[in-house]
Design a protein around this motif. Structure first.
Motif, mmCIF file in Angstrom:
data_model
loop_
_atom_site.group_PDB
_atom_site.id
_atom_site.type_symbol
_atom_site.label_atom_id
_atom_site.label_comp_id
_atom_site.label_asym_id
_atom_site.label_seq_id
_atom_site.Cartn_x
_atom_site.Cartn_y
_atom_site.Cartn_z
ATOM 1 N N GLN A 54 29.955 35.683 51.246
ATOM 2 C CA GLN A 54 31.084 34.933 50.723
ATOM 3 C C GLN A 54 31.800 35.737 49.647
ATOM 4 N N TYR A 55 33.119 35.662 49.716
ATOM 5 C CA TYR A 55 33.979 36.406 48.799
ATOM 6 C C TYR A 55 34.997 35.446 48.211
ATOM 7 N N ASP A 56 35.076 35.406 46.863
ATOM 8 C CA ASP A 56 36.023 34.538 46.170
ATOM 9 C C ASP A 56 37.211 35.382 45.735
ATOM 10 N N LEU A 57 38.314 35.245 46.475
ATOM 11 C CA LEU A 57 39.516 36.028 46.194
ATOM 12 C C LEU A 57 40.150 35.638 44.869
ATOM 13 N N GLY A 58 40.036 34.376 44.483
ATOM 14 C CA GLY A 58 40.623 33.919 43.227
ATOM 15 C C GLY A 58 39.917 34.463 42.002
ATOM 16 N N CYS A 59 38.681 34.884 42.154
ATOM 17 C CA CYS A 59 37.890 35.398 41.039
ATOM 18 C C CYS A 59 37.907 36.929 40.995
ATOM 19 N N CYS A 60 38.281 37.570 42.093
ATOM 20 C CA CYS A 60 38.224 39.039 42.209
ATOM 21 C C CYS A 60 39.284 39.697 41.335
ATOM 22 N N MET A 61 38.914 40.797 40.696
ATOM 23 C CA MET A 61 39.892 41.554 39.908
ATOM 24 C C MET A 61 40.218 42.892 40.559
ATOM 25 N N PHE A 62 39.825 43.094 41.824
ATOM 26 C CA PHE A 62 40.210 44.237 42.648
ATOM 27 C C PHE A 62 39.841 45.564 42.000
ATOM 28 N N CYS A 63 38.660 45.634 41.435
ATOM 29 C CA CYS A 63 38.231 46.832 40.715
ATOM 30 C C CYS A 63 37.616 47.874 41.646
ATOM 31 N N GLU A 64 37.229 47.498 42.846
ATOM 32 C CA GLU A 64 36.662 48.370 43.870
ATOM 33 C C GLU A 64 35.253 48.858 43.541
ATOM 34 N N LEU A 65 34.582 48.225 42.603
ATOM 35 C CA LEU A 65 33.204 48.602 42.298
ATOM 36 C C LEU A 65 32.262 48.222 43.433
ATOM 37 N N CYS A 66 32.560 47.133 44.137
ATOM 38 C CA CYS A 66 31.710 46.712 45.252
ATOM 39 C C CYS A 66 31.785 47.710 46.404
ATOM 40 N N ILE A 67 32.948 48.232 46.669
ATOM 41 C CA ILE A 67 33.116 49.201 47.758
ATOM 42 C C ILE A 67 32.437 50.510 47.402
ATOM 43 N N THR A 68 32.522 50.896 46.154
ATOM 44 C CA THR A 68 31.869 52.122 45.705
ATOM 45 C C THR A 68 30.352 51.989 45.783
ATOM 46 N N ALA A 69 29.820 50.799 45.506
ATOM 47 C CA ALA A 69 28.376 50.601 45.500
ATOM 48 C C ALA A 69 27.785 50.451 46.896
ATOM 49 N N CYS A 70 28.588 50.140 47.894
ATOM 50 C CA CYS A 70 28.074 49.867 49.242
ATOM 51 C C CYS A 70 27.590 51.158 49.900
ATOM 52 N N PRO A 71 26.290 51.243 50.259
ATOM 53 C CA PRO A 71 25.780 52.477 50.861
ATOM 54 C C PRO A 71 26.164 52.637 52.337
ATOM 55 N N GLN A 72 26.580 51.547 52.994
ATOM 56 C CA GLN A 72 26.882 51.588 54.425
ATOM 57 C C GLN A 72 28.381 51.626 54.719
ATOM 58 N N ASN A 73 29.233 51.583 53.684
ATOM 59 C CA ASN A 73 30.685 51.473 53.851
ATOM 60 C C ASN A 73 31.032 50.278 54.741
ATOM 61 N N ALA A 74 30.421 49.140 54.460
ATOM 62 C CA ALA A 74 30.582 47.950 55.285
ATOM 63 C C ALA A 74 31.766 47.090 54.872
ATOM 64 N N ILE A 75 32.300 47.268 53.670
ATOM 65 C CA ILE A 75 33.414 46.460 53.195
ATOM 66 C C ILE A 75 34.533 47.382 52.743
ATOM 67 N N GLU A 76 35.757 46.874 52.800
ATOM 68 C CA GLU A 76 36.924 47.656 52.359
ATOM 69 C C GLU A 76 38.050 46.701 52.020
ATOM 70 N N PHE A 77 39.056 47.220 51.329
ATOM 71 C CA PHE A 77 40.231 46.427 51.005
ATOM 72 C C PHE A 77 41.268 46.595 52.107
ATOM 73 N N CYS A 78 41.936 45.497 52.475
ATOM 74 C CA CYS A 78 43.034 45.586 53.427
ATOM 75 C C CYS A 78 44.345 45.576 52.641
ATOM 76 N N THR A 79 45.464 45.706 53.337
ATOM 77 C CA THR A 79 46.749 45.790 52.656
ATOM 78 C C THR A 79 47.517 44.471 52.701
ATOM 79 N N ASP A 80 46.850 43.357 53.024
ATOM 80 C CA ASP A 80 47.514 42.051 52.990
ATOM 81 C C ASP A 80 47.790 41.675 51.543
ATOM 82 N N PHE A 81 48.994 41.169 51.295
ATOM 83 C CA PHE A 81 49.328 40.828 49.913
ATOM 84 C C PHE A 81 49.769 39.385 49.756
ATOM 85 N N GLU A 82 49.942 38.648 50.826
ATOM 86 C CA GLU A 82 50.344 37.248 50.728
ATOM 87 C C GLU A 82 49.091 36.384 50.716
ATOM 88 N N ASN A 83 48.578 36.081 49.548
ATOM 89 C CA ASN A 83 47.342 35.328 49.413
ATOM 90 C C ASN A 83 47.538 33.994 48.711
#
Length: 189
Positions: A103-132
């Motif tokens: 589960q991911y809470d978009l309203g709480c996220c500050m888009f710092c990309e620390l989660c993507i950097t920490a992921c050893p499998q490259n399983a998550i990434e940011f998309c370019t959608d901006f209408e949230n």
């Protein structure tokens, strides 16, 4: 002495004023680009580095790369990621962690990309959608793993071919002196 300090301060202030004015005047004459946002939705493309929202890519077999390690959850400073796992037993009798929900809470996220950097499998990434924008904050909590999805199986690594000719084995001696010396060297190590 005080006149000298007064005039040097005055000239320093005037020089910094002209530096700021030169930047302003230069920007005044650059051509302006105005995006007509609601009308150009079809052709509007965000940059590749834009951090829109977090996604977990799945392939055509509904498989993802997430192993449920929880490093992204640990690295998130706001707690906007909740990883739920369960332990399963494989056919070989080994225990294996399996992802139940991500589960991911978009309203709480500050888009710092620390989660993507920490992921050893490259399983998550940011998309370019901006209408949230939504009317209800509960719609900002998203489950990233699709129902029925599973971890993609890793292909076994190709082992190098065995050498054609192996050297002959060294004959072992069985006399008492060599066995005693072998025992002494093994016990010393």
């Amino acid at each position: 002495m005080s006149n000298n300090n007064y005039f040097s301060g005055l000239f320093c202030g005037v020089r910094s004023l002209f530096t700021g004015l030169s930047v302003t005047i230069k920007e005044f004459f650059t051509p302006k680009i105005t995006e007509q946002y609601p009308e150009n939705r079809k052709e509007l493309k965000m940059f590749d580095r834009f951090r829109g929202r977090l996604i977990m890519p799945h392939n055509e077999n509904n498989e993802h790369k997430c192993i449920g390690c929880g490093l992204c959850q640990t690295a998130c400073p706001n707690g906007s990621i909740k990883v739920t796992t369960e332990m399963l037993e494989t056919e070989e009798g080994k225990k294996k962690r399996s992802l139940v929900s991500y589960q991911y809470d978009l309203g709480c996220c500050m888009f710092c990309e620390l989660c993507i950097t920490a992921c050893p499998q490259n399983a998550i990434e940011f998309c370019t959608d901006f209408e949230n924008a939504v009317f209800d904050r509960t719609k900002l909590v998203q489950q990233l793993n699709k129902p029925g999805s599973k971890v993609a199986e890793k292909k076994p690594a190709v082992k190098p071919a065995a050498p054609a000719a192996t050297p002959a084995a060294k004959p072992q001696t069985t006399d008492a002196k060599s066995e005693a010396s072998n025992l002494e060297t093994n016990s010393a190590v």
